[in-house]
Design an enzyme around this catalytic site. Structure first.
Site, mmCIF file in Angstrom:
data_model
loop_
_atom_site.group_PDB
_atom_site.id
_atom_site.type_symbol
_atom_site.label_atom_id
_atom_site.label_comp_id
_atom_site.label_asym_id
_atom_site.label_seq_id
_atom_site.Cartn_x
_atom_site.Cartn_y
_atom_site.Cartn_z
ATOM 1 N N LYS A 229 5.376 1.714 -5.386
ATOM 2 C CA LYS A 229 6.073 0.503 -4.921
ATOM 3 C C LYS A 229 6.838 -0.130 -6.097
ATOM 4 O O LYS A 229 6.802 0.368 -7.211
ATOM 5 C CB LYS A 229 5.085 -0.487 -4.310
ATOM 6 C CG LYS A 229 4.000 0.135 -3.434
ATOM 7 C CD LYS A 229 4.499 0.822 -2.175
ATOM 8 C CE LYS A 229 3.308 1.325 -1.361
ATOM 9 N NZ LYS A 229 3.647 2.170 -0.250
HETATM 10 C C1 LIG Z 1 2.101 2.337 0.587
HETATM 11 C C2 LIG Z 1 1.924 1.820 1.952
HETATM 12 C C3 LIG Z 1 0.679 1.400 2.431
HETATM 13 C C4 LIG Z 1 -0.599 1.598 1.654
HETATM 14 O O1 LIG Z 1 -0.640 0.875 0.467
HETATM 15 P P1 LIG Z 1 -1.877 1.101 -0.542
HETATM 16 O O2 LIG Z 1 -1.749 -0.031 -1.511
HETATM 17 O O3 LIG Z 1 -1.653 2.424 -1.187
HETATM 18 O O4 LIG Z 1 -3.116 1.046 0.247
HETATM 19 C C5 LIG Z 1 0.605 0.829 3.689
HETATM 20 N N1 LIG Z 1 1.701 0.695 4.456
HETATM 21 C C6 LIG Z 1 2.917 1.108 4.051
HETATM 22 C C7 LIG Z 1 4.105 0.901 4.936
HETATM 23 C C8 LIG Z 1 3.065 1.688 2.790
HETATM 24 O O5 LIG Z 1 4.276 2.124 2.395
#
Ligand SMILES: *Cc1c(COP(=O)(O)O)cnc(C)c1O
Length: 374
Positions: A179
């Site tokens: 992210k």
């Molecule tokens: C990355 C992601 C998640 C999960 O996030 P984590 O912090 O890895 O648990 C959930 N929803 C979406 C849309 C994502 O892109």
């Protein structure tokens, strides 16, 4: 080799983690509180509650929203699988809605899926592009449903002039390295409701009535009680100290990401075999990912394009997954058809976008992609 993504981490983050470690306080404590306050101020929400990742954030939101076995929650299939999994964790059923050309959930299709068992709609701001929040707020108000936002990818994105995190009462963010900002792993929930904030803080720490921070700083002996069955979904102070430094860089990171996205948009806009990201008036993306959709799949084979680019040292990814096609869901959802999602999934490619990306890297990538598709 040009990677698909790369976290922006510097000596400042390393120093912050180092300093925190030497304080002796390494689990959830004062740094987590500081990160929460700064995060809430940044997005413009009343409260922020830090947790271990966005998946646990979503799970806790399902619980505070009162979603239980037998309930239905509408969400897009086209999302990372954690979106739907969070609904499964509470025994409820994900009901998959179709998406639009911008990869975001379609409000009309979502409305057509509402039944007496529907309790909530979980929207996703896919790869950083906001979904139409107001349309979903109106739909939820009309049918007395709760709105939950999966903003895992959308830190810094904005909708109608206000940052994601300030529009509704249960918004979940991720700090996974894929992210825009990272704490290794990590998550955050923003809310304007005090009751939600209190319950979320309880649930993330074993249902404990008094936090460690409060207990340790008290001049009187305090005995905690565990008032409901909770979880250990804490963020650590080491992670939070990294997050504070990352948050300070966020505006700069957004500006840099958007500069690269603009270069891609300029470079590819005249190629009519592809469609570029759609950022409508009032929508502001952090460009967590840059997706190219292949309109003319007879002229361009997506998988061959990915292979050709890989051989030139450029790493790409397939489009966002369709959860109903993954093995964990395929049997249960074998009869549903989501043609737009399936088409977008089969014909999209995510290209590298990270900070810092040199002009040379951007130009190389543009040239290679152009050579393959025009
Ligand atoms: C990355 C992601 C998640 C999960 O996030 P984590 O912090 O890895 O648990 C959930 N929803 C979406 C849309 C994502 O892109």
């Amino acid at each position: 080799m040009i990677p698909i993504a790369k976290p922006y981490l510097t000596k400042e983050e390393a120093q912050a983690a180092y300093d925190t470690i030497l304080t002796g306080w390494v689990t959830q404590g004062p740094k987590v509180q500081e990160f929460e306050e700064k995060f809430a101020a940044y997005v413009g929400s009343k409260y922020a509650v830090a947790v271990s990742n966005c998946t646990t954030a979503l799970h806790l939101c399902m619980i505070v929203a009162g979603i239980k076995a037998g309930d239905e929650v509408i969400c897009p299939s086209m999302s990372y699988i954690a979106t739907a999994n969070s609904i499964k964790y509470v025994g409820a059923t994900p009901v998959f809605a179709e998406v639009n050309e911008d990869y975001n959930i379609d409000v009309k299709h979502a409305e057509s899926l509402i039944t007496p068992r529907t309790k909530a709609i979980l929207i996703v701001h896919q790869i950083g592009m906001p979904a139409d929040i107001d349309a979903f707020k109106a739909l939820c108000a009309k049918h007395k449903l709760l709105l939950i936002e999966d903003a895992a990818c959308a830190i810094g994105s904005a909708y109608k002039g206000k940052k994601i995190g300030s529009h509704s009462d249960l918004v979940c963010f991720s700090f996974h390295p894929r992210k825009v900002i990272t704490t290794g792993d990590g998550g955050m929930i923003t809310t304007s409701r005090e009751d939600y904030k209190d319950r979320l803080k309880l649930l993330r720490q074993h249902g404990m009535s008094v936090s460690d921070r409060v207990r340790h700083s008290s001049s009187k002996v305090i005995f905690e009680d565990h008032i409901e069955v909770g979880y250990n979904y804490r963020m650590t102070d080491v992670q939070a100290s990294i997050g504070i430094k990352q948050l300070e860089k966020l505006d700069w990171l957004l500006a840099e990401r958007r500069k690269i996205a603009l270069k891609y948009n300029e470079a590819f806009k005249s190629i009519d075999k592809i469609r570029l990201p759609i950022e409508k008036e009032g929508y502001y993306s952090n460009y967590q990912s840059f997706s190219i959709y292949i309109k003319d799949s007879k002229a361009i084979n997506r998988n061959e394009l990915m292979q050709a680019l890989l051989e030139k040292g450029i790493s790409t990814r397939r489009g966002i997954m369709c959860t109903h096609k993954e093995t964990a869901y395929a049997e249960e959802y074998k009869s549903i058809k989501l043609p737009v999602s399936e088409d977008l999934n089969g014909n999209s490619i995510l290209i590298p976008l990270f900070v810092p990306m040199t002009d040379e890297e951007v130009n190389t990538l543009v040239d290679m992609v152009k050579k393959q598709i025009s």
